[in-house]
Scaffold this motif. Structure first.
Motif, PDB file in Angstrom:
ATOM      1  N   GLN A 512       0.845  -1.216   0.000  1.00  0.00           N
ATOM      2  CA  GLN A 512       0.000   0.000   0.000  1.00  0.00           C
ATOM      3  C   GLN A 512       0.869   1.251   0.000  1.00  0.00           C
ATOM      4  O   GLN A 512       0.620   2.207  -0.734  1.00  0.00           O
ATOM      5  CB  GLN A 512      -0.886   0.028   1.252  1.00  0.00           C
ATOM      6  CG  GLN A 512      -2.047  -0.940   1.215  1.00  0.00           C
ATOM      7  CD  GLN A 512      -2.663  -1.118   2.611  1.00  0.00           C
ATOM      8  OE1 GLN A 512      -2.287  -0.445   3.562  1.00  0.00           O
ATOM      9  NE2 GLN A 512      -3.606  -2.048   2.715  1.00  0.00           N
ATOM     10  N   LEU A 513       1.907   1.214   0.845  1.00  0.00           N
ATOM     11  CA  LEU A 513       2.750   2.413   0.948  1.00  0.00           C
ATOM     12  C   LEU A 513       3.561   2.622  -0.322  1.00  0.00           C
ATOM     13  O   LEU A 513       3.797   3.760  -0.741  1.00  0.00           O
ATOM     14  CB  LEU A 513       3.655   2.322   2.177  1.00  0.00           C
ATOM     15  CG  LEU A 513       2.908   2.379   3.521  1.00  0.00           C
ATOM     16  CD1 LEU A 513       3.877   2.318   4.692  1.00  0.00           C
ATOM     17  CD2 LEU A 513       2.061   3.651   3.644  1.00  0.00           C
ATOM     18  N   ALA A 514       3.986   1.533  -0.964  1.00  0.00           N
ATOM     19  CA  ALA A 514       4.741   1.677  -2.224  1.00  0.00           C
ATOM     20  C   ALA A 514       3.850   2.329  -3.282  1.00  0.00           C
ATOM     21  O   ALA A 514       4.304   3.189  -4.057  1.00  0.00           O
ATOM     22  CB  ALA A 514       5.241   0.326  -2.701  1.00  0.00           C
ATOM     23  N   LEU A 518       5.072   5.818  -5.110  1.00  0.00           N
ATOM     24  CA  LEU A 518       5.484   5.832  -6.530  1.00  0.00           C
ATOM     25  C   LEU A 518       5.276   7.196  -7.190  1.00  0.00           C
ATOM     26  O   LEU A 518       6.220   7.767  -7.750  1.00  0.00           O
ATOM     27  CB  LEU A 518       4.776   4.702  -7.286  1.00  0.00           C
ATOM     28  CG  LEU A 518       5.039   4.637  -8.784  1.00  0.00           C
ATOM     29  CD1 LEU A 518       6.513   4.338  -9.074  1.00  0.00           C
ATOM     30  CD2 LEU A 518       4.155   3.568  -9.444  1.00  0.00           C
ATOM     31  N   PRO A 519       4.043   7.791  -7.107  1.00  0.00           N
ATOM     32  CA  PRO A 519       3.862   9.104  -7.751  1.00  0.00           C
ATOM     33  C   PRO A 519       4.745  10.191  -7.147  1.00  0.00           C
ATOM     34  O   PRO A 519       5.079  11.159  -7.833  1.00  0.00           O
ATOM     35  CB  PRO A 519       2.379   9.426  -7.534  1.00  0.00           C
ATOM     36  CG  PRO A 519       1.875   8.448  -6.556  1.00  0.00           C
ATOM     37  CD  PRO A 519       2.806   7.281  -6.527  1.00  0.00           C
ATOM     38  N   GLN A 525       3.112  13.998  -7.082  1.00  0.00           N
ATOM     39  CA  GLN A 525       2.276  14.184  -5.910  1.00  0.00           C
ATOM     40  C   GLN A 525       3.150  14.273  -4.675  1.00  0.00           C
ATOM     41  O   GLN A 525       4.294  13.776  -4.712  1.00  0.00           O
ATOM     42  CB  GLN A 525       1.428  12.913  -5.741  1.00  0.00           C
ATOM     43  CG  GLN A 525      -0.036  13.129  -5.834  1.00  0.00           C
ATOM     44  CD  GLN A 525      -0.745  11.779  -5.758  1.00  0.00           C
ATOM     45  OE1 GLN A 525      -0.153  10.746  -5.966  1.00  0.00           O
ATOM     46  NE2 GLN A 525      -2.006  11.814  -5.462  1.00  0.00           N
ATOM     47  N   THR A 526       2.625  14.799  -3.578  1.00  0.00           N
ATOM     48  CA  THR A 526       3.354  14.663  -2.301  1.00  0.00           C
ATOM     49  C   THR A 526       2.380  14.212  -1.225  1.00  0.00           C
ATOM     50  O   THR A 526       1.183  14.493  -1.283  1.00  0.00           O
ATOM     51  CB  THR A 526       3.994  16.000  -1.848  1.00  0.00           C
ATOM     52  OG1 THR A 526       2.987  17.006  -1.932  1.00  0.00           O
ATOM     53  CG2 THR A 526       5.194  16.368  -2.685  1.00  0.00           C
ATOM     54  N   ILE A 537      13.056  10.736   0.253  1.00  0.00           N
ATOM     55  CA  ILE A 537      12.457  11.118  -1.036  1.00  0.00           C
ATOM     56  C   ILE A 537      13.087  12.421  -1.528  1.00  0.00           C
ATOM     57  O   ILE A 537      13.518  12.526  -2.681  1.00  0.00           O
ATOM     58  CB  ILE A 537      10.919  11.281  -0.900  1.00  0.00           C
ATOM     59  CG1 ILE A 537      10.275   9.945  -0.530  1.00  0.00           C
ATOM     60  CG2 ILE A 537      10.311  11.811  -2.196  1.00  0.00           C
ATOM     61  CD1 ILE A 537       8.816  10.057  -0.124  1.00  0.00           C
ATOM     62  N   LYS A 538      13.161  13.395  -0.610  1.00  0.00           N
ATOM     63  CA  LYS A 538      13.728  14.704  -0.983  1.00  0.00           C
ATOM     64  C   LYS A 538      15.151  14.532  -1.499  1.00  0.00           C
ATOM     65  O   LYS A 538      15.533  15.113  -2.515  1.00  0.00           O
ATOM     66  CB  LYS A 538      13.761  15.626   0.246  1.00  0.00           C
ATOM     67  CG  LYS A 538      12.498  16.404   0.455  1.00  0.00           C
ATOM     68  CD  LYS A 538      12.778  17.464   1.519  1.00  0.00           C
ATOM     69  CE  LYS A 538      11.490  18.108   1.954  1.00  0.00           C
ATOM     70  NZ  LYS A 538      11.594  18.692   3.280  1.00  0.00           N
TER      71      LYS A 538
END
Ligand code: F6P
Length: 547
Positions: A512-514, A518-519, A525-526, A537-538
């Motif tokens: 679910q978290l993956a 992904l976007p 998206q964030t 991610i940053k």
């Protein structure tokens, strides 16, 4: 406190363990010349020696009581009779029907499932014969040479393990490859070995929704279409799935969709059409020999009394080590290079099945369930991690597996391999006491402070438990027996632990978290995350490296 921990059978075992905890296996062997005979079980072509476990006859009797208390025999009946024992998904777990011979009836919801099982088996046979005899060919008219199975987890690990284990029976004109990882490297490196005209893809996914498999399948399709065109897809792609509609939407001809059913769990599915790569590589006759070996273990599991029942014995010994002796991990050590993927296969079978923390009533469990399982073929592991098993501080029971005859008799290789296998179980059991280590150092001419300084490192505590599974030769029948043995071992343990071994909700959260992440990595998206994830991610995006 759970009912299990406060039960009479559990308490008796706890008391018994503290009573025998100071005893040594070495003394037990000295004191009882019949110990091997007492703690050995033989089936045709397969011997289980469990005498090197820290148990007495009383331990064994108490473990059997624990099994009886858990109503093990009733659960075995329920397993084979198609009861919906996968309660969280309201499904049966009828993998045993997949290896039942024709003529047997197996009912589920009042319907015999065997006509479907036999129909798919015949479908597999026709297809395998066509590919192996060259009557089924690729779009350019050439016979197939490379089979690429795209699937993950239960749709890959069993077939990959079996194709490696039974390589001596494989067709030399066919190469079988397994692509699982969503890391493109897996697919790209595999396709480098394949020629597009002669490659057959099997998209193996029970659900046909698994992200990794679908992305790999689409990339493989694009690779083929680029070279041969859209029309070639039907001839180069087949599917194994319980979701034929999705396979058909992917472009696979419905005649080339091999069916399985929701009553087959992924990690128990290699006996179904999921075994198609095995059947293609070995031929359907050999595949059916593997089914027959597994079926013989099923009969044994159903019919043998608990005290002479191999899966029951293996399962209860595992419970003894895990719940009463504090084992932290279990090593699987095959002395057979062909079994190199057996530990990886068992990792899923055991840890995905019994790595649970809620019981069948939904209560949080207050006892240990599945411990970590890992392994490597001997003798490689000896030069890697055996040090920890011999002299580390953890209790790690071991399963040794070895064939008496080698497929590759060459000089003294096999004798040396077996010598190492038997030596390891003996060394783990005997250890080396301080007096023995001292005598050895003295014999080497050491004395005084020099000897005393080295002595602590030369002591082996011993008393380490192991099973040895010795089989005549690794052939399809024997492999079938071995796999079914471990499947049923897992079931036995699940019954004692009062957990459902046939679901795997624990793999969902990461998925679910993956999906959510992904976007974000694609800068579309964030979302809010914890500080660590946000910064990972940053940092990834700030590096401005193409991902
Ligand atoms: O990892 C979860 C899981 O559902 C396994 O149990 C299963 O073997 C694997 O994913 C693959 O699932 P599918 O065959 O549906 O693609």
């Amino acid at each position: 406190m759970s009912n299990l921990i406060s039960s009479p059978a559990w308490r008796a075992l706890t008391a018994h363990q503290s009573a025998i905890s100071q005893r040594s296996l070495r003394d037990m062997f000295h004191g009882d010349p019949a110990r091997f005979d007492k703690f050995t079980l033989q089936l045709p072509g397969l011997l289980l020696d469990y005498s090197k476990n820290l148990i007495t006859e009383e331990t064994f009797a108490l473990l059997l009581n624990l099994g009886r208390q858990a109503k093990l025999e009733d659960w075995v009946t329920r397993l084979f009779s198609g009861d919906k024992i996968n309660s969280s998904e309201q499904r049966a777990a009828l993998h045993t029907a997949l290896r039942a011979p024709s003529g047997q009836v197996v009912y589920m919801d009042g319907k015999d499932v065997m006509p479907d099982v036999l129909r798919v088996r015949q479908h597999m046979r026709d297809f395998c014969d066509g590919v192996r005899h060259g009557t089924l060919r690729g779009y350019s008219g050439k016979p197939f040479h490379d089979i690429v199975n795209i699937g993950i987890g239960g749709s890959a690990l069993g077939p990959r393990m079996a194709c490696s284990a039974l390589k001596p029976y494989g067709n030399v004109n066919l190469n079988v490859h397994f692509v699982s990882n969503v890391d493109a490297t897996d697919l790209v490196e595999t396709l480098k070995q394949c020629s597009v005209d002669t490659t057959l893809f099997i998209i193996s996914s029970k659900t046909f929704t698994t992200q990794e498999t679908l992305l790999n399948a689409h990339s493989a399709r694009a690779w083929l279409v680029k070279r041969l065109g859209e029309h070639a897809v039907a001839q180069h792609f087949v599917a194994v799935s319980a979701n034929p509609a999705a396979a058909s939407r992917f472009g696979i001809d419905l005649d080339h969709v091999f069916e399985l059913w929701d009553w087959v769990g992924g990690r128990y599915s290699m006996w179904s059409a999921t075994g198609l790569p095995i059947a293609l590589y070995l031929g359907m006759d050999n595949f059916e020999r593997m089914l027959a070996g597994a079926h013989s273990m099923d009969r044994h599991f159903q019919e043998a009394p608990l005290q002479q029942n191999m899966p029951v014995i293996l399962g209860l010994l595992g419970i003894w080590h895990t719940n009463f002796c504090g084992a932290s991990a279990q090593a699987i050590l095959p002395y057979d290079q062909y079994l190199q993927y057996f530990p990886a296969y068992l990792q899923q079978l055991e840890m995905e099945s019994n790595g649970k923390r809620a019981d069948r009533e939904g209560q949080e469990i207050d006892y240990a369930t599945q411990i970590v399982l890992w392994g490597e073929p001997g003798t490689n592991g000896q030069h890697s991690f055996y040090q920890l098993i011999h002299q580390g501080t953890q209790h790690i029971p071991v399963d040794f597996l070895a064939p008496i005859a080698s497929h590759n008799p060459l000089g003294e290789h096999h004798a040396l391999l077996l010598a190492n296998c038997f030596a390891q179980s003996e060394a783990l059991m005997l250890g080396k006491a301080a007096a023995e280590a001292r005598a050895e150092l003295e014999a080497q001419g050491l004395q005084g402070t020099q000897l005393e300084a080295l002595l602590p490192y030369k002591i082996f505590p011993g008393n380490h438990s192991s099973n040895t599974l010795l089989f005549d030769m690794l052939d399809p029948y024997t492999l079938g027996m071995l796999i079914a043995l471990y499947e049923h071992k897992v079931f036995v343990q699940s019954v004692v632990w009062n957990i459902n071994p046939f679901d795997q909700w624990g793999v969902e959260l990461g998925k679910q978290l993956a999906d959510k992440l992904l976007p974000e990595l694609q800068n579309k998206q964030t979302h809010a995350h914890d500080a660590s994830t946000t910064n990972l991610i940053k940092h990834t995006l700030a590096r401005q490296i193409k991902i």
